[in-house]
Design a protein around this motif. Structure first.
Motif, PDB file in Angstrom:
ATOM      1  N   ARG A  95       0.837  -1.211   0.000  1.00  0.00           N
ATOM      2  CA  ARG A  95       0.000   0.000   0.000  1.00  0.00           C
ATOM      3  C   ARG A  95       0.872   1.261   0.000  1.00  0.00           C
ATOM      4  O   ARG A  95       0.573   2.235  -0.714  1.00  0.00           O
ATOM      5  CB  ARG A  95      -0.896  -0.042   1.241  1.00  0.00           C
ATOM      6  CG  ARG A  95      -1.908   1.086   1.341  1.00  0.00           C
ATOM      7  CD  ARG A  95      -2.860   0.806   2.511  1.00  0.00           C
ATOM      8  NE  ARG A  95      -3.592   1.991   2.914  1.00  0.00           N
ATOM      9  CZ  ARG A  95      -4.734   2.392   2.358  1.00  0.00           C
ATOM     10  NH1 ARG A  95      -5.272   1.675   1.399  1.00  0.00           N
ATOM     11  NH2 ARG A  95      -5.344   3.487   2.772  1.00  0.00           N
ATOM     12  N   ALA A  96       1.938   1.220   0.777  1.00  0.00           N
ATOM     13  CA  ALA A  96       2.859   2.367   0.807  1.00  0.00           C
ATOM     14  C   ALA A  96       3.434   2.619  -0.581  1.00  0.00           C
ATOM     15  O   ALA A  96       3.493   3.755  -1.065  1.00  0.00           O
ATOM     16  CB  ALA A  96       3.980   2.113   1.818  1.00  0.00           C
ATOM     17  N   MET A  97       3.841   1.552  -1.248  1.00  0.00           N
ATOM     18  CA  MET A  97       4.420   1.703  -2.593  1.00  0.00           C
ATOM     19  C   MET A  97       3.399   2.244  -3.574  1.00  0.00           C
ATOM     20  O   MET A  97       3.721   3.105  -4.407  1.00  0.00           O
ATOM     21  CB  MET A  97       4.966   0.358  -3.071  1.00  0.00           C
ATOM     22  CG  MET A  97       6.217  -0.092  -2.315  1.00  0.00           C
ATOM     23  SD  MET A  97       6.747  -1.743  -2.865  1.00  0.00           S
ATOM     24  CE  MET A  97       8.337  -1.896  -2.013  1.00  0.00           C
ATOM     25  N   GLU A  98       2.169   1.732  -3.481  1.00  0.00           N
ATOM     26  CA  GLU A  98       1.106   2.247  -4.368  1.00  0.00           C
ATOM     27  C   GLU A  98       0.932   3.753  -4.210  1.00  0.00           C
ATOM     28  O   GLU A  98       0.609   4.452  -5.160  1.00  0.00           O
ATOM     29  CB  GLU A  98      -0.240   1.572  -4.050  1.00  0.00           C
ATOM     30  CG  GLU A  98      -0.386   0.179  -4.618  1.00  0.00           C
ATOM     31  CD  GLU A  98      -1.549  -0.571  -3.965  1.00  0.00           C
ATOM     32  OE1 GLU A  98      -2.457   0.081  -3.418  1.00  0.00           O
ATOM     33  OE2 GLU A  98      -1.496  -1.825  -3.962  1.00  0.00           O
ATOM     34  N   VAL A 103      10.377   2.156   0.604  1.00  0.00           N
ATOM     35  CA  VAL A 103      10.229   1.353   1.817  1.00  0.00           C
ATOM     36  C   VAL A 103      11.578   0.839   2.308  1.00  0.00           C
ATOM     37  O   VAL A 103      12.399   0.351   1.527  1.00  0.00           O
ATOM     38  CB  VAL A 103       9.272   0.163   1.560  1.00  0.00           C
ATOM     39  CG1 VAL A 103       9.254  -0.786   2.763  1.00  0.00           C
ATOM     40  CG2 VAL A 103       7.865   0.671   1.252  1.00  0.00           C
ATOM     41  N   VAL A 104      11.781   0.966   3.612  1.00  0.00           N
ATOM     42  CA  VAL A 104      12.928   0.368   4.295  1.00  0.00           C
ATOM     43  C   VAL A 104      12.360  -0.629   5.287  1.00  0.00           C
ATOM     44  O   VAL A 104      11.452  -0.292   6.050  1.00  0.00           O
ATOM     45  CB  VAL A 104      13.751   1.436   5.039  1.00  0.00           C
ATOM     46  CG1 VAL A 104      14.852   0.787   5.867  1.00  0.00           C
ATOM     47  CG2 VAL A 104      14.323   2.454   4.060  1.00  0.00           C
ATOM     48  N   THR A 105      12.869  -1.846   5.261  1.00  0.00           N
ATOM     49  CA  THR A 105      12.335  -2.845   6.175  1.00  0.00           C
ATOM     50  C   THR A 105      13.446  -3.724   6.741  1.00  0.00           C
ATOM     51  O   THR A 105      14.498  -3.886   6.120  1.00  0.00           O
ATOM     52  CB  THR A 105      11.263  -3.715   5.480  1.00  0.00           C
ATOM     53  OG1 THR A 105      10.868  -4.770   6.361  1.00  0.00           O
ATOM     54  CG2 THR A 105      11.793  -4.340   4.202  1.00  0.00           C
ATOM     55  N   ALA A 106      13.186  -4.272   7.917  1.00  0.00           N
ATOM     56  CA  ALA A 106      14.105  -5.219   8.544  1.00  0.00           C
ATOM     57  C   ALA A 106      13.507  -6.623   8.525  1.00  0.00           C
ATOM     58  O   ALA A 106      13.978  -7.511   9.212  1.00  0.00           O
ATOM     59  CB  ALA A 106      14.380  -4.785   9.988  1.00  0.00           C
ATOM     60  N   GLY A 126       8.079   2.646  -9.203  1.00  0.00           N
ATOM     61  CA  GLY A 126       9.258   3.510  -9.284  1.00  0.00           C
ATOM     62  C   GLY A 126       9.772   3.957  -7.930  1.00  0.00           C
ATOM     63  O   GLY A 126      10.246   5.083  -7.765  1.00  0.00           O
ATOM     64  N   VAL A 127       9.678   3.072  -6.940  1.00  0.00           N
ATOM     65  CA  VAL A 127      10.172   3.426  -5.601  1.00  0.00           C
ATOM     66  C   VAL A 127      11.286   2.447  -5.197  1.00  0.00           C
ATOM     67  O   VAL A 127      11.518   1.444  -5.859  1.00  0.00           O
ATOM     68  CB  VAL A 127       9.028   3.382  -4.555  1.00  0.00           C
ATOM     69  CG1 VAL A 127       7.949   4.399  -4.906  1.00  0.00           C
ATOM     70  CG2 VAL A 127       8.443   1.971  -4.446  1.00  0.00           C
ATOM     71  N   ASP A 128      11.954   2.781  -4.114  1.00  0.00           N
ATOM     72  CA  ASP A 128      13.052   1.943  -3.642  1.00  0.00           C
ATOM     73  C   ASP A 128      12.591   0.991  -2.549  1.00  0.00           C
ATOM     74  O   ASP A 128      11.696   1.316  -1.760  1.00  0.00           O
ATOM     75  CB  ASP A 128      14.188   2.808  -3.059  1.00  0.00           C
ATOM     76  CG  ASP A 128      15.018   3.492  -4.138  1.00  0.00           C
ATOM     77  OD1 ASP A 128      15.070   2.958  -5.266  1.00  0.00           O
ATOM     78  OD2 ASP A 128      15.606   4.552  -3.852  1.00  0.00           O
ATOM     79  N   LEU A 129      13.240  -0.176  -2.482  1.00  0.00           N
ATOM     80  CA  LEU A 129      13.009  -1.147  -1.417  1.00  0.00           C
ATOM     81  C   LEU A 129      14.363  -1.571  -0.868  1.00  0.00           C
ATOM     82  O   LEU A 129      15.163  -2.164  -1.592  1.00  0.00           O
ATOM     83  CB  LEU A 129      12.268  -2.374  -1.977  1.00  0.00           C
ATOM     84  CG  LEU A 129      12.135  -3.578  -1.027  1.00  0.00           C
ATOM     85  CD1 LEU A 129      11.231  -3.233   0.147  1.00  0.00           C
ATOM     86  CD2 LEU A 129      11.591  -4.795  -1.780  1.00  0.00           C
ATOM     87  N   TYR A 130      14.646  -1.225   0.379  1.00  0.00           N
ATOM     88  CA  TYR A 130      15.933  -1.549   0.991  1.00  0.00           C
ATOM     89  C   TYR A 130      15.691  -2.371   2.253  1.00  0.00           C
ATOM     90  O   TYR A 130      14.727  -2.120   2.969  1.00  0.00           O
ATOM     91  CB  TYR A 130      16.691  -0.265   1.363  1.00  0.00           C
ATOM     92  CG  TYR A 130      17.441   0.375   0.218  1.00  0.00           C
ATOM     93  CD1 TYR A 130      16.789   0.824  -0.921  1.00  0.00           C
ATOM     94  CD2 TYR A 130      18.829   0.553   0.301  1.00  0.00           C
ATOM     95  CE1 TYR A 130      17.493   1.430  -1.956  1.00  0.00           C
ATOM     96  CE2 TYR A 130      19.537   1.163  -0.735  1.00  0.00           C
ATOM     97  CZ  TYR A 130      18.859   1.601  -1.859  1.00  0.00           C
ATOM     98  OH  TYR A 130      19.554   2.202  -2.874  1.00  0.00           O
ATOM     99  N   LEU A 321      17.652   4.224   5.165  1.00  0.00           N
ATOM    100  CA  LEU A 321      16.777   5.414   5.125  1.00  0.00           C
ATOM    101  C   LEU A 321      17.499   6.584   4.464  1.00  0.00           C
ATOM    102  O   LEU A 321      16.919   7.299   3.624  1.00  0.00           O
ATOM    103  CB  LEU A 321      16.368   5.754   6.568  1.00  0.00           C
ATOM    104  CG  LEU A 321      15.387   6.877   6.852  1.00  0.00           C
ATOM    105  CD1 LEU A 321      14.159   6.795   5.975  1.00  0.00           C
ATOM    106  CD2 LEU A 321      14.981   6.843   8.323  1.00  0.00           C
ATOM    107  N   VAL A 322      18.765   6.775   4.807  1.00  0.00           N
ATOM    108  CA  VAL A 322      19.534   7.852   4.177  1.00  0.00           C
ATOM    109  C   VAL A 322      19.690   7.592   2.682  1.00  0.00           C
ATOM    110  O   VAL A 322      19.524   8.505   1.858  1.00  0.00           O
ATOM    111  CB  VAL A 322      20.917   8.009   4.855  1.00  0.00           C
ATOM    112  CG1 VAL A 322      21.817   8.950   4.050  1.00  0.00           C
ATOM    113  CG2 VAL A 322      20.751   8.525   6.287  1.00  0.00           C
TER     114      VAL A 322
END
Lengths: 438, 438
Positions: A95-98, A103-106, A126-130, A321-322
């Protein structure tokens, strides 16, 4: 000076230990982070499960806490997911990506089970996922594999990626104590959970092996592809057998490329193994983690540090995040997942490994020949054999055969051991363990 | 499928060992790199000093070799500088940037002397400048410091960043041999240059310390800011003294934040030091490198691997090349240098360290008191004293005092040692060495 751009809006999902550390570090270092990113970060909300818990120690505006994570993720530039587990984490991330957020996740469980769909969604929007914090806590390992070694070819990754089991095995090695009393001690010291299953049975390490394999080999490897054996079968006599060999026992997450008759495949597995004391991983003590990488050009590399804990995990989260914030400021996108190599994952039987086998055998002639014949029937070549005769408690002589094999398929090795146990001359298979890192 | 975009044009400057490895790996992995980048890389030229040398082993079109580097850099998207030294490397890099090329370099001397002007030029022309290979060869260390720890606060970086001196000190530790015979052995084995000055005197490590300090502390530190002592003063008895202490001697590049009365400053220095065998850096043997990082959130991290050699260095260069190429494809820019913190660099006298001092003293009463007084006059607190009486070759008793101090400024410590040497009761200061990593 131009008018400063609006701050980047950061939403945190999860108010636990790591969330607390992330919040505190974000606030304490706000000015530094602004300098490093080129834009200020602003926490726009912290989603928690239950309202009303006192969180004044974090020093954030109480109005930032919300139980409505679904709403929060729609009004952020960057969402930091620290809830863990599959749902609602996956739904919130998608949902966040939509809504255009990076998104940053552990969340290792989610990445290992369904990383592919998250990466697909990130690319689509077109977003980042780390997710650096998902493997080996504070240790920078995913970024080095994905970026630093992007021009190299990785052959093997061997990780000590679970602090609890490393603490337990290290303590067994030091004290000679058995597994269960050591797990109890680890629980008392806070190194093991009340329910230690996820750690002790290797589930945690298997998720990390899936993530490491996917990145290292540009393929899709999920948790269910990873062969998993925990440490519950490791006893004091295995530890002793390892010491007698100049080795120590570690729970290893092993990801390697294996050449088979059908082409190259991936072996992804978690199991205890003996490694020589001269191997850099052998000196990783207590609850520390380390990841050893063997690459074509770079040769052997090792990354060492703390694999868990609020602040170490938060450090990895904030690094991501940075990075994500910087791409928001400078444009472009961070490197996404690549699975172009699409290598198949092999079964455990196809993995190539070495075995250490200790046998309690009859002390009479012909025993060694019978044992050796079993190995040769399975085309397993023996590297060393050592025979010891000791006197048991009743004064009777007992013979022990200690065999270390050359590399062979795990299928051949395990079939050999099964048949050895059936031999009349063999009283007991006292220890079987794979040998790695030589 | 859309029509593939034109390949990215790569120009290589330097046809030596690393250049050869880079060329070979670029060609061998061309398809993989295209998948990872999203665009093909094409070598458009290799600038060499002299034309006509046979380079058919590299398998590249001979027409790619040129002696006109000035022209070559004007027709590339990415320039890989592997010439080394200050000029013509700097001029070529600046010229490449003016023509819009991003730059990857392994040039530690140039980065350490004049990184600021290169970074300024990169920012001005909107191009990337990457230099992972300049410090610790294959080990990913600059990217982890710059990116992975970008949300953390680094307190200290301690590196074994020179393979030659680590090989020499490790061999001295193992064999008990003296420095010069060990350097000769290292030369015979190819671990030391015919002229080993740059390594043995610490120049190489000092350049790396400048680069590490600049990145870790978001400040500008150049080679001349780094206090430098090589290993030429390290003798067999220093090694023995370290062993007696449960330590080993390493040449360390130390970069740390130090709180002074005037605020926080940077201590950047290279010198031999004793470290306890329990410290992870102590187990870095032979010509291996390792960098130990202490960060506020992450805690202790260590990065270990090969610090030199054609293929390891090429691996780092290619990692940067892929990163730079990706930003060309996706837009945006990689993270540049940040020097916002602008911390001052302290003198060696302001550094806070600990000393190990061995003294050959008269065997009579009052000596310890006289020695202890000298320490206290300089406000240096003693942690341990050990007195040994041995019989020398002539049968006379000789007393040795071995003192380890608590932390104090290097100015106070070195002044103390200078005065100790003047005491009547002190026959000789037999070993002085700093103690780190405890």
């Amino acid at each position: 000076m131009t008018t400063p751009a609006a701050p980047l809006r950061v939403a945190l999902l999860g108010g636990g230990t790591v969330g607390g550390s992330v919040t505190r570090m974000l606030l304490e270092q706000a000015d530094d982070l602004e300098q490093r990113i080129g834009r200020r970060l602003e926490i726009v909300g912290i989603a928690v499960r239950r309202a009303g818990r006192d969180r004044s120690d974090l020093g954030v505006d109480p109005s930032l806490f919300t139980t409505d994570a679904q709403e929060l993720v729609t009004r952020a530039d960057i969402v930091v997911e620290l809830i863990g587990g599959i749902e609602p984490a996956r739904g919130l991330i998608l949902r966040a990506m939509e809504h255009g957020a990076s998104v940053v996740t552990a969340n290792k469980a989610l990445l290992a089970e369904d990383g592919a769909s998250l990466h697909t969604a990130a690319a689509e929007h077109g977003v980042d996922l780390y997710y650096e914090a998902s493997v080996a806590g504070a240790i920078p390992i995913l970024r080095p594999i994905r970026d630093s070694l992007a021009g190299d070819s990785i052959n093997r990754v061997i990780g000590i990626v679970n602090g609890t089991t490393n603490f337990v095995l290290d303590a067994m090695d030091t004290t000679g104590a058995g597994l269960f009393e050591t797990v109890e001690r680890a629980q008392a010291l806070g190194y093991a959970e009340a329910d230690p299953t996820a750690d002790v049975e290797g589930f945690d390490a298997a998720a990390k092996a899936a993530i490491l394999s996917s990145l290292a080999f540009h393929s899709r490897v999920s948790t269910e592809d990873v062969h998993r054996e925990g440490i519950t079968g490791v006893g004091a006599r295995d530890i002793q057998a390892a010491q007698d060999m100049g080795c120590t026992v570690k729970l290893l997450a092993i990801c390697e490329k294996v050449a088979t008759a059908d082409g190259t495949g991936i072996s992804a597995r978690v199991h205890p193994a003996m490694i020589p004391l001269t191997h850099p991983l052998a000196s990783v003590r207590e609850a520390y983690n380390a990841v050893f990488v063997e690459a074509e050009g770079a040769g052997d590399l090792m990354f060492y540090g703390q694999g868990a804990g609020g602040d170490p995990t938060a450090s990895a989260v904030l690094g991501d995040l940075v990075a994500v914030a910087r791409t928001r400021v400078t444009g472009g996108r961070g490197p996404g997942a690549s699975s172009y190599a699409n290598l198949p994952v092999l079964s455990m039987g196809q993995a190539v490994t070495r075995y250490h086998v200790s046998l309690d055998v009859e002390d009479r002639s012909g025993v060694l020949a019978a044992v050796a014949t079993k190995f040769s029937e399975h085309d397993v070549s023996i590297e060393t054999v050592r025979q010891q005769v000791v006197t048991d408690d009743d004064g009777a002589p007992r013979a022990t055969l200690i065999i270390v094999t050359h590399a062979a398929t795990d299928a051949a090795l395990s079939a050999t051991v099964d048949e050895l146990a059936q031999l009349d001359a063999v009283n007991e298979v006292t220890s079987v363990m794979r040998v790695e890192g030589s």
